[in-house]
Design a protein around this motif. Sequence first.
Motif, PDB file in Angstrom:
ATOM      1  N   ILE A  32      64.032  62.451  52.734  1.00 33.32           N
ATOM      2  CA  ILE A  32      65.177  63.090  52.322  1.00 33.32           C
ATOM      3  C   ILE A  32      66.222  62.901  53.481  1.00 33.32           C
ATOM      4  CG2 ILE A  32      65.716  65.387  52.269  1.00 33.32           C
ATOM      5  CD1 ILE A  32      63.219  66.288  51.124  1.00 33.32           C
ATOM      6  N   LYS A  33      67.840  63.278  53.688  1.00 36.56           N
ATOM      7  CA  LYS A  33      68.133  62.975  54.272  1.00 36.56           C
ATOM      8  C   LYS A  33      68.762  64.312  55.404  1.00 36.56           C
ATOM      9  CE  LYS A  33      73.718  63.020  55.093  1.00 36.56           C
ATOM     10  NZ  LYS A  33      75.643  62.881  54.821  1.00 36.56           N
ATOM     11  N   ILE A  34      69.080  63.448  56.557  1.00 35.66           N
ATOM     12  CA  ILE A  34      68.971  64.732  57.691  1.00 35.66           C
ATOM     13  C   ILE A  34      70.044  63.994  58.751  1.00 35.66           C
ATOM     14  CG2 ILE A  34      66.960  65.491  57.639  1.00 35.66           C
ATOM     15  CD1 ILE A  34      65.328  63.649  60.001  1.00 35.66           C
ATOM     16  N   VAL A  35      70.293  65.469  59.606  1.00 33.22           N
ATOM     17  CA  VAL A  35      71.242  65.099  60.488  1.00 33.22           C
ATOM     18  C   VAL A  35      71.454  65.778  61.805  1.00 33.22           C
ATOM     19  CG1 VAL A  35      74.284  65.659  60.780  1.00 33.22           C
ATOM     20  CG2 VAL A  35      72.780  65.614  58.172  1.00 33.22           C
ATOM     21  N   TRP A  36      71.876  64.488  62.741  1.00 29.23           N
ATOM     22  CA  TRP A  36      71.144  64.836  64.344  1.00 29.23           C
ATOM     23  C   TRP A  36      71.804  66.220  64.525  1.00 29.23           C
ATOM     24  CZ3 TRP A  36      67.925  64.548  67.660  1.00 29.23           C
ATOM     25  CH2 TRP A  36      67.883  64.954  68.780  1.00 29.23           C
ATOM     26  N   SER A  42      71.637  75.514  63.405  1.00 25.76           N
ATOM     27  CA  SER A  42      71.270  76.617  65.000  1.00 25.76           C
ATOM     28  C   SER A  42      70.456  76.242  64.943  1.00 25.76           C
ATOM     29  CB  SER A  42      70.270  77.762  64.950  1.00 25.76           C
ATOM     30  OG  SER A  42      69.466  77.374  64.002  1.00 25.76           O
ATOM     31  N   THR A  43      69.776  74.111  65.006  1.00 21.55           N
ATOM     32  CA  THR A  43      69.337  73.757  65.113  1.00 21.55           C
ATOM     33  C   THR A  43      69.470  72.792  66.728  1.00 21.55           C
ATOM     34  OG1 THR A  43      68.375  72.710  62.996  1.00 21.55           O
ATOM     35  CG2 THR A  43      67.716  71.016  64.579  1.00 21.55           C
ATOM     36  N   VAL A  44      69.387  72.680  67.990  1.00 20.45           N
ATOM     37  CA  VAL A  44      69.506  72.185  68.407  1.00 20.45           C
ATOM     38  C   VAL A  44      68.230  71.510  68.906  1.00 20.45           C
ATOM     39  CG1 VAL A  44      69.210  72.837  71.423  1.00 20.45           C
ATOM     40  CG2 VAL A  44      70.318  74.505  69.754  1.00 20.45           C
ATOM     41  N   ASN A  45      68.691  69.661  69.499  1.00 19.26           N
ATOM     42  CA  ASN A  45      67.736  68.674  69.954  1.00 19.26           C
ATOM     43  C   ASN A  45      67.076  68.340  68.729  1.00 19.26           C
ATOM     44  OD1 ASN A  45      67.129  66.403  71.825  1.00 19.26           O
ATOM     45  ND2 ASN A  45      65.924  67.625  72.456  1.00 19.26           N
ATOM     46  N   GLY A  46      67.171  68.102  67.566  1.00 16.34           N
ATOM     47  CA  GLY A  46      66.660  68.343  66.266  1.00 16.34           C
ATOM     48  C   GLY A  46      67.298  67.505  64.954  1.00 16.34           C
ATOM     49  N   PHE A  47      66.917  67.110  63.687  1.00 20.23           N
ATOM     50  CA  PHE A  47      67.672  67.011  62.878  1.00 20.23           C
ATOM     51  C   PHE A  47      67.388  68.136  61.797  1.00 20.23           C
ATOM     52  CE2 PHE A  47      66.004  63.210  64.725  1.00 20.23           C
ATOM     53  CZ  PHE A  47      67.046  62.565  64.698  1.00 20.23           C
ATOM     54  N   GLN A  48      68.255  68.128  60.734  1.00 20.15           N
ATOM     55  CA  GLN A  48      68.296  68.429  60.149  1.00 20.15           C
ATOM     56  C   GLN A  48      68.734  68.792  58.269  1.00 20.15           C
ATOM     57  OE1 GLN A  48      69.585  73.288  60.519  1.00 20.15           O
ATOM     58  NE2 GLN A  48      69.338  73.711  58.460  1.00 20.15           N
ATOM     59  N   SER A  49      67.823  69.057  57.403  1.00 21.45           N
ATOM     60  CA  SER A  49      68.735  68.607  56.053  1.00 21.45           C
ATOM     61  C   SER A  49      70.311  69.575  55.943  1.00 21.45           C
ATOM     62  CB  SER A  49      67.523  69.020  55.277  1.00 21.45           C
ATOM     63  OG  SER A  49      67.674  70.079  54.587  1.00 21.45           O
ATOM     64  N   PRO A  50      71.300  68.645  55.089  1.00 27.85           N
ATOM     65  CA  PRO A  50      72.344  69.365  54.931  1.00 27.85           C
ATOM     66  C   PRO A  50      72.547  70.610  54.458  1.00 27.85           C
ATOM     67  CG  PRO A  50      72.527  66.881  54.723  1.00 27.85           C
ATOM     68  CD  PRO A  50      70.718  66.848  54.717  1.00 27.85           C
ATOM     69  N   GLN A  51      73.172  71.398  54.563  1.00 32.15           N
ATOM     70  CA  GLN A  51      73.140  72.669  53.786  1.00 32.15           C
ATOM     71  C   GLN A  51      73.407  72.490  51.991  1.00 32.15           C
ATOM     72  OE1 GLN A  51      75.947  75.275  54.876  1.00 32.15           O
ATOM     73  NE2 GLN A  51      75.542  77.417  53.187  1.00 32.15           N
ATOM     74  N   SER A  52      74.075  70.722  51.923  1.00 33.21           N
ATOM     75  CA  SER A  52      74.260  70.534  50.195  1.00 33.21           C
ATOM     76  C   SER A  52      72.338  70.817  49.324  1.00 33.21           C
ATOM     77  CB  SER A  52      75.383  70.075  50.219  1.00 33.21           C
ATOM     78  OG  SER A  52      75.157  68.965  51.059  1.00 33.21           O
ATOM     79  N   ILE A  53      72.133  70.208  50.776  1.00 37.02           N
ATOM     80  CA  ILE A  53      71.102  70.254  49.580  1.00 37.02           C
ATOM     81  C   ILE A  53      69.541  71.615  49.761  1.00 37.02           C
ATOM     82  CG2 ILE A  53      68.353  68.354  50.025  1.00 37.02           C
ATOM     83  CD1 ILE A  53      70.292  66.467  51.169  1.00 37.02           C
ATOM     84  N   ASN A  54      69.104  72.071  48.751  1.00 34.45           N
ATOM     85  CA  ASN A  54      68.066  72.761  48.865  1.00 34.45           C
ATOM     86  C   ASN A  54      66.937  71.800  48.062  1.00 34.45           C
ATOM     87  OD1 ASN A  54      66.058  74.301  48.195  1.00 34.45           O
ATOM     88  ND2 ASN A  54      67.978  75.738  46.469  1.00 34.45           N
ATOM     89  N   THR A  95      63.610  89.469  41.361  1.00 33.70           N
ATOM     90  CA  THR A  95      64.581  87.858  41.377  1.00 33.70           C
ATOM     91  C   THR A  95      63.816  86.671  42.743  1.00 33.70           C
ATOM     92  OG1 THR A  95      66.195  88.452  39.878  1.00 33.70           O
ATOM     93  CG2 THR A  95      66.812  86.204  40.400  1.00 33.70           C
ATOM     94  N   ARG A  96      63.524  85.474  42.056  1.00 34.40           N
ATOM     95  CA  ARG A  96      62.752  84.213  43.491  1.00 34.40           C
ATOM     96  C   ARG A  96      63.894  83.308  43.435  1.00 34.40           C
ATOM     97  NH1 ARG A  96      60.637  89.114  44.216  1.00 34.40           N
ATOM     98  NH2 ARG A  96      57.737  89.166  43.638  1.00 34.40           N
ATOM     99  N   ASN A  97      65.097  83.806  44.259  1.00 35.11           N
ATOM    100  CA  ASN A  97      66.321  82.192  44.181  1.00 35.11           C
ATOM    101  C   ASN A  97      65.579  81.835  45.868  1.00 35.11           C
ATOM    102  OD1 ASN A  97      67.386  82.779  42.139  1.00 35.11           O
ATOM    103  ND2 ASN A  97      68.358  85.102  43.492  1.00 35.11           N
ATOM    104  N   LEU A  98      64.890  80.323  45.872  1.00 41.43           N
ATOM    105  CA  LEU A  98      64.360  79.929  47.612  1.00 41.43           C
ATOM    106  C   LEU A  98      65.381  79.123  47.510  1.00 41.43           C
ATOM    107  CD1 LEU A  98      60.738  79.585  46.377  1.00 41.43           C
ATOM    108  CD2 LEU A  98      61.826  81.013  47.505  1.00 41.43           C
ATOM    109  N   TYR A  99      65.676  78.961  48.797  1.00 36.12           N
ATOM    110  CA  TYR A  99      66.969  77.797  49.179  1.00 36.12           C
ATOM    111  C   TYR A  99      66.012  77.218  50.453  1.00 36.12           C
ATOM    112  CZ  TYR A  99      70.430  75.208  50.587  1.00 36.12           C
ATOM    113  OH  TYR A  99      71.383  74.013  51.370  1.00 36.12           O
TER     114      TYR A  99
END
Length: 170
Positions: A32-36, A42-54, A95-99
């Motif tokens: 999965i694409k991740i961004v530094w 709130s990610t500091v010194n790490g990678f996170q997948s973009p908000q567009s990817i659920n 209702t369970r909407n997971l993100y």
Amino acid sequence: NPLDLIHITNLSSHVNDPVSYVESVVDELNKIKIVWEPDGKSTVNGFQSPQSINLFQSPTGKIAELKSIIVNEIEAYYLKFKSQKCRYIQSFPTTRNLYGWTVTLKQQGHQTAHIHPGGWLSGIIYLRVVQKVYFLTLFGAILCLLVDLSQLLLKQNESHKWILFPIIKK
């Protein structure tokens, strides 16, 4: 008291071989694409997948299995606390909407205090707790207090643990 509504569990209560299962999930997450340190996150010194990817929008493989486990654990959370006489539990959504997204923290990496006002219940699954930390943040926020609490609860090699907690709105 919101701290009374924290629920801690482990993947080993859902899968026979959590070590192999987590390795398979991590293999899928590595594709999965991740961004530094993404802007506005709130990610500091790490990678996170973009908000567009659920991760749970159209999951396949082990991530689809993980979604099913999470849905079951949310139900277990509700059943555990349903007798509580508080507005949070009494208004618990049906209702369970997971993100979901993935975060990989490097040495000294962390999440700054934040909240997701659209969420109801939040959770973290720690897939690896070693030099290279992978964790999946699910359906909500990491609260500063919980991050501090989780650091007390997790030991160096205590992977596969999850923490579910309410999102407190002012």
